[in-house]
Design a protein around this motif. Structure first.
Motif, short mmCIF file in Angstrom:
data_model
loop_
_atom_site.label_atom_id
_atom_site.label_comp_id
_atom_site.label_asym_id
_atom_site.label_seq_id
_atom_site.Cartn_x
_atom_site.Cartn_y
_atom_site.Cartn_z
N ARG A 14 0.83 -1.21 0.00
CA ARG A 14 0.00 0.00 0.00
C ARG A 14 0.86 1.26 0.00
N THR A 15 1.92 1.25 0.78
CA THR A 15 2.77 2.44 0.88
C THR A 15 3.34 2.82 -0.48
N ARG A 16 3.77 1.84 -1.25
CA ARG A 16 4.31 2.12 -2.59
C ARG A 16 3.29 2.86 -3.46
N ILE A 17 2.03 2.54 -3.27
CA ILE A 17 0.95 3.20 -4.01
C ILE A 17 0.63 4.56 -3.39
N HIS A 18 0.52 4.60 -2.06
CA HIS A 18 0.10 5.82 -1.37
C HIS A 18 1.06 6.99 -1.56
N VAL A 19 2.36 6.73 -1.60
CA VAL A 19 3.31 7.85 -1.74
C VAL A 19 3.20 8.51 -3.11
N LYS A 20 2.60 7.83 -4.08
CA LYS A 20 2.40 8.40 -5.42
C LYS A 20 1.00 8.96 -5.61
N SER A 21 0.14 8.76 -4.63
CA SER A 21 -1.27 9.12 -4.74
C SER A 21 -1.52 10.61 -4.49
N GLU A 22 -2.40 11.18 -5.28
CA GLU A 22 -2.81 12.57 -5.06
C GLU A 22 -3.55 12.72 -3.74
N PHE A 23 -4.20 11.66 -3.28
CA PHE A 23 -4.95 11.71 -2.02
C PHE A 23 -4.06 12.17 -0.86
N TYR A 24 -2.83 11.68 -0.82
CA TYR A 24 -1.92 12.03 0.28
C TYR A 24 -1.22 13.37 0.07
N ASN A 25 -1.20 13.88 -1.14
CA ASN A 25 -0.72 15.21 -1.47
C ASN A 25 0.64 15.55 -0.82
N ILE A 26 1.62 14.75 -1.13
CA ILE A 26 2.96 14.96 -0.58
C ILE A 26 3.52 16.32 -1.00
N ASP A 27 3.27 16.71 -2.25
CA ASP A 27 3.76 18.02 -2.69
C ASP A 27 3.16 19.15 -1.86
N GLY A 28 1.87 19.05 -1.57
CA GLY A 28 1.23 20.05 -0.70
C GLY A 28 1.84 20.07 0.69
N PHE A 29 2.09 18.88 1.23
CA PHE A 29 2.73 18.79 2.54
C PHE A 29 4.11 19.44 2.52
N LEU A 30 4.90 19.13 1.49
CA LEU A 30 6.25 19.68 1.40
C LEU A 30 6.24 21.20 1.20
N SER A 31 5.13 21.72 0.66
CA SER A 31 5.03 23.17 0.49
C SER A 31 4.46 23.86 1.74
N GLY A 32 4.21 23.08 2.81
CA GLY A 32 3.80 23.70 4.07
C GLY A 32 2.42 23.34 4.58
N LYS A 33 1.65 22.58 3.82
CA LYS A 33 0.30 22.22 4.27
C LYS A 33 0.37 21.13 5.34
N SER A 34 -0.59 21.19 6.23
CA SER A 34 -0.70 20.19 7.29
C SER A 34 -1.70 19.12 6.86
N THR A 35 -1.48 17.91 7.31
CA THR A 35 -2.43 16.83 7.03
C THR A 35 -3.41 16.66 8.19
N LEU A 36 -3.26 17.45 9.24
CA LEU A 36 -4.11 17.30 10.41
C LEU A 36 -5.44 18.02 10.21
N ASN A 37 -6.47 17.44 10.78
CA ASN A 37 -7.81 18.03 10.71
C ASN A 37 -8.10 18.82 11.99
N GLU A 38 -9.10 19.65 11.93
CA GLU A 38 -9.46 20.48 13.08
C GLU A 38 -9.76 19.64 14.32
N VAL A 39 -10.35 18.49 14.14
CA VAL A 39 -10.70 17.65 15.30
C VAL A 39 -9.45 17.21 16.06
N GLU A 40 -8.40 16.82 15.35
CA GLU A 40 -7.15 16.44 16.02
C GLU A 40 -6.53 17.65 16.71
N LEU A 41 -6.49 18.75 16.00
CA LEU A 41 -5.86 19.95 16.54
C LEU A 41 -6.57 20.43 17.80
#
Length: 189
Positions: A14-41
């Motif tokens: 799964r990881t091999r697929i997920h790291v390439k997936s738009e769902f996980y948005n690694i580029d967005g994360f690397l540009s400063g976006k957080s993956t955390l939701n308001e409920v966790e925060l």
């Protein structure tokens, strides 16, 4: 092959697929976006300067999002591929995280650190064969007065013995038919 090896192999794939997936948005994360939701925060609050253990961290996006907020993070996952990818993300993002490849139960047996926060994210608990043992690991990893939170969604279906079909819980709630009658049980033990 035992349960843990099957699970490890599955998450490696799964990881091999997920790291390439738009769902996980690694580029967005690397540009400063957080993956955390308001409920966790809001549940956890400020983590600045706190130690945070992320159990079943997958490839570290949430873990490193906590690091971005000032936590000293440790992520644990059963998949060696996921842990390697988490380390790559840590290096690429400049966010420090310690990543450990281990199943949760073995980690609990070998860990001697205590954390201010123990965090488990969405979809993690359903992969565990012993939820009480998991809770024991969480408890032993917490500092006195520490905080544990598990953000999860539970989706399950009930098989109807009457209609021989699967029924989603929302259908049961909408129908207002007692669950015993809906699944063909006349009395509960």
């Amino acid at each position: 092959m035992d349960f843990f090896e099957i699970n490890r192999h599955s998450w490696d794939s799964r990881t091999r697929i997920h790291v390439k997936s738009e769902f996980y948005n690694i580029d967005g994360f690397l540009s400063g976006k957080s993956t955390l939701n308001e409920v966790e925060l809001s549940d956890i609050g400020s983590v600045s300067g706190k130690s945070l253990l992320h159990l079943q961290c997958h490839f570290g996006l949430d873990t490193l999002s906590w690091a971005r907020l000032g936590a000293k993070v440790t992520g644990v996952d059963i998949s060696s591929i996921a842990i390697a990818e988490a380390q790559v993300l840590s290096d690429r993002s400049g966010l420090h995280g310690e990543f450990i490849c281990n199943d949760i139960y073995s980690f609990g047996e070998s860990n001697n650190k205590e954390f201010d926060v123990v965090f488990t994210s969405y979809g993690a608990l359903c992969w565990l064969p012993d939820i009480e043992r998991w809770a024991s690991v969480v408890a032993q990893c917490l500092k006195p007065g520490g905080l544990s939170t598990s953000q999860n969604f539970i989706h399950f279906m009930i098989f109807s013995l009457v209609t021989h079909t699967f029924i989603e819980p929302i259908q049961i709630l909408k129908s207002r038919v007692p669950i015993q009658r809906m699944i063909g049980v006349t009395s509960l033990p």
